[in-house]
Design an enzyme around this catalytic site. Sequence first.
Site, PDB file in Angstrom:
ATOM      1  N   GLN A 111       0.834  -1.195   0.000  1.00  0.00           N
ATOM      2  CA  GLN A 111       0.000   0.000   0.000  1.00  0.00           C
ATOM      3  C   GLN A 111       0.871   1.247   0.000  1.00  0.00           C
ATOM      4  O   GLN A 111       1.748   1.399   0.860  1.00  0.00           O
ATOM      5  CB  GLN A 111      -0.895   0.016   1.238  1.00  0.00           C
ATOM      6  CG  GLN A 111      -1.845   1.203   1.283  1.00  0.00           C
ATOM      7  CD  GLN A 111      -2.756   1.167   2.509  1.00  0.00           C
ATOM      8  OE1 GLN A 111      -2.491   0.454   3.465  1.00  0.00           O
ATOM      9  NE2 GLN A 111      -3.826   1.933   2.466  1.00  0.00           N
ATOM     10  N   GLY A 112       0.644   2.133  -0.960  1.00  0.00           N
ATOM     11  CA  GLY A 112       1.401   3.382  -1.031  1.00  0.00           C
ATOM     12  C   GLY A 112       0.488   4.584  -0.879  1.00  0.00           C
ATOM     13  O   GLY A 112       0.191   5.282  -1.846  1.00  0.00           O
TER      14      GLY A 112
ATOM     15  N   GLU B  42     -14.515  -2.149   3.717  1.00  0.00           N
ATOM     16  CA  GLU B  42     -14.456  -3.442   4.389  1.00  0.00           C
ATOM     17  C   GLU B  42     -14.733  -3.312   5.874  1.00  0.00           C
ATOM     18  O   GLU B  42     -13.902  -2.816   6.616  1.00  0.00           O
ATOM     19  CB  GLU B  42     -13.079  -4.056   4.158  1.00  0.00           C
ATOM     20  CG  GLU B  42     -12.959  -5.460   4.669  1.00  0.00           C
ATOM     21  CD  GLU B  42     -14.091  -6.357   4.222  1.00  0.00           C
ATOM     22  OE1 GLU B  42     -14.551  -6.237   3.078  1.00  0.00           O
ATOM     23  OE2 GLU B  42     -14.535  -7.178   5.034  1.00  0.00           O
TER      24      GLU B  42
END
Lengths: 386, 383
Positions: free
Chosen positions: A126-127, A245
């Site tokens: 993840q960036g 989510e």
Amino acid sequence: MRRQLSAEDAKFRDELREFFTTRIPEEIREAVRSRRELTKEQMVESQRILNAAGLAVPQWPVEWGGQDWTQLQRHIWHEEMALACVPPPLTFNTNMVGPVIATFGSQEQKERFLPATANLDIWWSQGFSEPDAGSDLASLRTTAVRDGDEYIVNGQKTWTTLGQHGDWIFTLVRTDPTAPKRQQGISFLLIDMTTPGLTVRPIELIDGGVEVNEVFFENVRVPAENLVGEENKGWTYAKFLLGNERTGIASVGATKRNLATAKQHAAELGLLDDPSYAGRIAELENQLLALELTALRVAGNSTDGKPDPASSILKLQGTVLQQAVTELAVDLAGPAALASGAGDTSELPEWARLATPVYLNYRKTSIYGGSNEVQRTIIAGTILGL
Amino acid sequence: MDFTIDAEQEALKGAVRGLLARAYPSSETRREVVTTEPGFGEDTWGKLAEMGLLGLPFAEADGGTGAGPVEVSLVAEELGRVLAPEPFVEAVVLAGGLIASAADDQQRASLLEPLAAGESVPAVAWLEPGRRWETRAEGVTATWANEGWTLTGVKEPVLWGARADLLVVSAATDVGTGLFLVTPEATGLTRDGYTTHDGLRAARVEFRATPATPLGDVSRDQTALLDAAVDAARVAYAHEALGAMSTALDTTVGYLKTRKQFGVTLNTFQALTFRAADMYVSLELARSTITWATIVLDAAAEGQDVDVPTAVAQAALQVSRAGRHIGQDAIQLHGGIGMTAEYSVGHYTSRLTAIEHLIGDGAFHRARLAARVSDHEVIDPIG
């Protein structure tokens, strides 16, 4: 109102319990139970077993390997997995980039990435966060400048968890620095981590572990076809990703398991006869019950796929209890909690030696995924209208 | 697992809310009612009876409507929202519940019918001076002599003990605890009524060789019957607390949006809005466990094998924690106005404090749970 699971859901739960406790190698589950760090190979092996059985990405669209489950069934799936000490599927793949590609990606992107993402053939990193863009993510400064069929990316990302294993990284990059609102100039770009100009540098944390990294981009050339959705719409996709989510956000199953283990240690130490420890454990169990019932209550709410603002409660209280249980383990370990550097010749039990590093490591939970102060802001603003 | 209520239950809730909104349009109305004897609205009590609410949990043959714990909880929550002082939990759930479970067939209908009709307000005398929330009776002793039972000793506090037209008294017998009925005109009965801090009424009740009638079969130990009735009342009180907490938070949120200091509304200050957010978290966590306890009670009523006392202790502990948190912060976030009798919010804190001492405080229920902490590996609410 009804207490018990329906016969159908009870059967569903039994089948999952059977699968998780018999099909995932005991060695992997034992590592989770003992709170040891898993190897990349163990995580990949576990996720592939789940994926082969259709249990890695149930929240995805059915045509891409998802399951037509109710929210309650997803909750049961997640909790049973945790109780059985099965490592959850890699969240960057299954909860973050996968649903974004499935919802906003092109057909080519879906075909290219989704099966490999579900099977952990591609390990995603993840960036999002940057040194100056933490809770205020929209202030990010990494730029992507269009140059023919490519973007040229420059900047720095940070807190990239398990980036050392990453094959690809999904990033938020600034494509329009002149946009009137800073949220409007951001795009969602997929980057192959082997591209020249991209470097990953580990960050050592207070527990001695190196699970997070800095990622540097120096004139990294990215094919324009790796843009997800439309240019400058990345903030919308990021909000979808962060709110999408809610299953498992409270981590009830894992915390229950860790509390049960702590209680076992307390019993071995004779500390369950100490009213202060027995009371403290009873109180934690009761708080956890309230959290689980709240998760079930929210799981039963239909919100047409939109995030329920109540998920902020689950994140907030979920992390409070995760941390409280690690704190309990440190207290139970007593002087043995000092021996984090001891090896196998130590007289002290492994759980006690690991207790402090785990406690220190878990301070992260109330910071990541929208810090608990961000959650309070959401509750005060979105729910209470303050 | 299903936390939702059906259409009929939704309608009941709406009807009760409507009735109470007319009876208590403002906190000022409530203040007038609780400062006038008998401390609740006789008219409102009659309207609750007309709506069938005072016979809710009783069998139709006994003058009731045969509803279950879910319906009872809905009524209690609505009463809590407006701090209605009517003794629904004390008379219907506790006293009525005890009569329904302990009485013999002849007693049952003759006692429950007038209760359901709003004509009788029974009270249970079980709490004793110098003791906490133990159900085993010690302070009042029952003696059999001359073909009759008499009671001797003191009960206090007895909720609505001076107003009640029938007392259900727990008393020590040779076999444990027995349940007895005492009428107001009985000899040797002294009732000293007073107002409790939340505006309701309680009494010191003394028995000096006071004639009493057995409720059901006192030749056996009836402690378990009292335990069950008290537990059912605890769950109803928990819902009353839930309604009260909900209003206390709503009132606080409303105040933060409108009250101005330093030229801006208070919701400009994050120190205050974060505290309100934490109150909301407490409220929703409490709502889950309290509702679940009702679901367990309902399952027990349908004959399922469930652990009611544990679920009740779990809910009661949550009520204690959430009630104190929300009650205390509701006043703090209001500032000085929250301290005044004229303003509503402090009364909510007072009532929440009273409820905790009716159902047993956090330390009491935590100890109950701690005693069972080795019985299970994990708590599984849907197992």
